[in-house]
Design an enzyme around this catalytic site. Structure first.
Site, PDB file in Angstrom:
ATOM      1  N   TYR A 152       0.709  -1.105  -0.054  1.00  0.00           N
ATOM      2  CA  TYR A 152       0.058   0.022   0.144  1.00  0.00           C
ATOM      3  C   TYR A 152       0.894   1.225  -0.042  1.00  0.00           C
ATOM      4  CZ  TYR A 152      -3.685   3.148   1.813  1.00  0.00           C
ATOM      5  OH  TYR A 152      -4.886   3.986   2.038  1.00  0.00           O
ATOM      6  N   LYS A 156       0.675   4.074  -2.933  1.00  0.00           N
ATOM      7  CA  LYS A 156       0.556   5.573  -2.485  1.00  0.00           C
ATOM      8  C   LYS A 156       1.654   6.520  -2.961  1.00  0.00           C
ATOM      9  CE  LYS A 156      -3.836   4.938  -1.302  1.00  0.00           C
ATOM     10  NZ  LYS A 156      -4.682   5.269  -2.338  1.00  0.00           N
TER      11      LYS A 156
HETATM   12  P1  NAP Z   1     -13.435   1.918   1.771  1.00  0.00           P
HETATM   13  O1  NAP Z   1     -14.532   2.331   2.630  1.00  0.00           O
HETATM   14  O2  NAP Z   1     -12.667   0.548   1.849  1.00  0.00           O
HETATM   15  O3  NAP Z   1     -14.000   2.060   0.162  1.00  0.00           O
HETATM   16  C1  NAP Z   1     -13.428   1.780  -0.941  1.00  0.00           C
HETATM   17  C2  NAP Z   1     -14.160   1.608  -2.190  1.00  0.00           C
HETATM   18  O4  NAP Z   1     -13.310   1.337  -3.313  1.00  0.00           O
HETATM   19  C3  NAP Z   1     -15.238   0.599  -1.937  1.00  0.00           C
HETATM   20  O5  NAP Z   1     -16.572   0.871  -2.261  1.00  0.00           O
HETATM   21  C4  NAP Z   1     -14.617  -0.437  -2.856  1.00  0.00           C
HETATM   22  O6  NAP Z   1     -15.704  -1.432  -3.488  1.00  0.00           O
HETATM   23  C5  NAP Z   1     -14.101   0.201  -4.020  1.00  0.00           C
HETATM   24  N1  NAP Z   1     -13.003  -0.419  -4.610  1.00  0.00           N
HETATM   25  C6  NAP Z   1     -12.275  -1.603  -4.253  1.00  0.00           C
HETATM   26  N2  NAP Z   1     -11.468  -2.041  -5.277  1.00  0.00           N
HETATM   27  C7  NAP Z   1     -12.267  -1.438  -6.444  1.00  0.00           C
HETATM   28  C8  NAP Z   1     -11.934  -1.748  -7.810  1.00  0.00           C
HETATM   29  N3  NAP Z   1     -11.122  -2.469  -8.100  1.00  0.00           N
HETATM   30  N4  NAP Z   1     -12.486  -1.004  -8.754  1.00  0.00           N
HETATM   31  C9  NAP Z   1     -13.555  -0.055  -8.419  1.00  0.00           C
HETATM   32  N5  NAP Z   1     -13.937   0.230  -7.291  1.00  0.00           N
HETATM   33  C10 NAP Z   1     -13.268  -0.592  -5.948  1.00  0.00           C
HETATM   34  O7  NAP Z   1     -12.090   3.002   1.646  1.00  0.00           O
HETATM   35  P2  NAP Z   1     -11.802   4.470   1.910  1.00  0.00           P
HETATM   36  O8  NAP Z   1     -11.374   4.429   3.487  1.00  0.00           O
HETATM   37  O9  NAP Z   1     -13.101   5.225   1.900  1.00  0.00           O
HETATM   38  O10 NAP Z   1     -10.973   4.599   1.171  1.00  0.00           O
HETATM   39  C11 NAP Z   1     -10.939   5.668  -0.154  1.00  0.00           C
HETATM   40  C12 NAP Z   1      -9.344   5.843  -0.724  1.00  0.00           C
HETATM   41  O11 NAP Z   1      -8.770   6.628   0.384  1.00  0.00           O
HETATM   42  C13 NAP Z   1      -8.544   4.529  -1.000  1.00  0.00           C
HETATM   43  O12 NAP Z   1      -7.798   4.860  -1.980  1.00  0.00           O
HETATM   44  C14 NAP Z   1      -7.810   4.723   0.367  1.00  0.00           C
HETATM   45  O13 NAP Z   1      -6.534   4.020   0.213  1.00  0.00           O
HETATM   46  C15 NAP Z   1      -7.569   6.122   0.574  1.00  0.00           C
HETATM   47  N6  NAP Z   1      -7.278   6.306   1.961  1.00  0.00           N
HETATM   48  C16 NAP Z   1      -7.933   5.908   3.123  1.00  0.00           C
HETATM   49  C17 NAP Z   1      -7.664   6.329   4.312  1.00  0.00           C
HETATM   50  C18 NAP Z   1      -8.452   6.071   5.540  1.00  0.00           C
HETATM   51  O14 NAP Z   1      -8.070   6.449   6.523  1.00  0.00           O
HETATM   52  N7  NAP Z   1      -9.694   5.491   5.427  1.00  0.00           N
HETATM   53  C19 NAP Z   1      -6.431   6.915   4.578  1.00  0.00           C
HETATM   54  C20 NAP Z   1      -5.533   7.312   3.568  1.00  0.00           C
HETATM   55  C21 NAP Z   1      -5.951   7.119   2.262  1.00  0.00           C
HETATM   56  P3  NAP Z   1     -15.990  -2.727  -2.417  1.00  0.00           P
HETATM   57  O15 NAP Z   1     -17.015  -2.407  -1.391  1.00  0.00           O
HETATM   58  O16 NAP Z   1     -16.769  -3.579  -3.636  1.00  0.00           O
HETATM   59  O17 NAP Z   1     -14.942  -3.556  -2.153  1.00  0.00           O
END
Ligand code: NAP
Length: 251
Positions: A152, A156
């Site tokens: 990851y 990133k």
């Molecule tokens: P999340 O709640 O896990 O949501 C991710 C979404 O992406 C889910 O709806 C998932 O679908 C979808 N997804 C996964 N693989 C995919 C694919 N191959 N094609 C299309 N859609 C796909 O994650 P989040 O926390 O909102 O994170 C969103 C972004 O922010 C990510 O890039 C993450 O790395 C980044 N981020 C998050 C945090 C944090 O603290 N939460 C911090 C830093 C960066 P499914 O439900 O079907 O799996």
């Protein structure tokens, strides 16, 4: 005359992506809610429509070249030619290096890096044609290194180099590219991490907040606000930047 611009947000069925999609709809964009399954994006679309906005749920795996092209073609046809792209879809497959499988490495790198590349390549033609475009890639504070996240963190950090290169290549067409590196945001992704380390989510967020200068964890709306700025008309001179949205200098 106000132009309605079309924005594409990937991984928009829940979490940060859903927050971004709803915010961009409120900002006046028609929004394509892209996620693995079309049905998963429907509730977000309904919420946007109930608020008077325009949205379309589209199912696509962002790591699948054909699926990406088909999704972008459909968005252009049914919603409008997209000139805003938010690469947000993401997954985690955490493990210490010695226990990390090659599949865990490939899955994470594919969704974040290959997915963002395929989406940007599929959408850039509409942006250059319009002479205007905004690309925002979701990086992470993990780009600075994070135990258990070699895959990851590499993806990133890679997204930051990708972003800067898009800024260099596309700037002369009126297209900006920027990255947002969130810290701890309360979503199902961080809930899954809490479950993996065997902590109730509430205790996990409290422990995280104790390390964050503004003394709280983030919400999807915090990231949506930053996206809203980057894609705004007035942000056309801001490109190739990485904005840490983490309640402090990094995490
Ligand atoms: P999340 O709640 O896990 O949501 C991710 C979404 O992406 C889910 O709806 C998932 O679908 C979808 N997804 C996964 N693989 C995919 C694919 N191959 N094609 C299309 N859609 C796909 O994650 P989040 O926390 O909102 O994170 C969103 C972004 O922010 C990510 O890039 C993450 O790395 C980044 N981020 C998050 C945090 C944090 O603290 N939460 C911090 C830093 C960066 P499914 O439900 O079907 O799996």
């Amino acid at each position: 005359m106000t132009i309605t611009r079309t924005a594409v947000v990937t991984g928009a069925a829940r979490g940060i992506g859903a927050g971004v999609a709803k915010r961009l709809a409120r900002d006046g964009f028609a929004v394509a809610v892209v996620d693995l399954a079309e049905a998963a994006g429907k509730p977000v679309v309904e919420e946007i429509e109930a608020g008077g906005g325009r949205a379309l749920a589209v199912g696509a795996d962002v790591a699948d070249e054909q699926a990406v092209q088909a999704a972008v073609d459909r968005i252009a046809e049914e919603l409008g030619e997209p000139t805003v792209l938010v690469n947000n879809a993401g997954i985690i497959r955490d493990n210490l290096l010695f226990k990390m499988s090659a599949d865990d490495w490939d899955a994470v790198v594919n969704v974040h890096l290959r997915g963002s590349f395929l989406m940007a390549r599929a959408v850039q033609g509409y942006m250059t044609k319009a002479g205007w475009g905004r690309i925002v890639n979701l990086s992470s504070t993990s780009a600075l290194g994070n135990r258990g996240q070699a895959n990851y963190a590499a993806a990133k950090a890679g997204l930051q180099g990708f972003t800067k290169t898009l800024a260099l290549e596309l700037g002369k067409f009126g297209v900006t590219a920027n990255a947002i590196a969130p810290g701890f945001i309360e979503t199902e992704m961080t809930a899954a991490t809490a479950a993996r380390v065997g902590m109730p989510f509430e205790d996990f967020t409290k422990a995280a907040a104790a390390q964050i200068p503004v003394a709280r964890t983030g919400k999807p709306e915090d990231i949506a606000h930053a996206v809203s700025f980057f894609v705004s008309e007035g942000a056309g001179f801001v490109s190739g930047q990485v904005l840490y949205v983490a309640g402090g200098p990094k995490a």
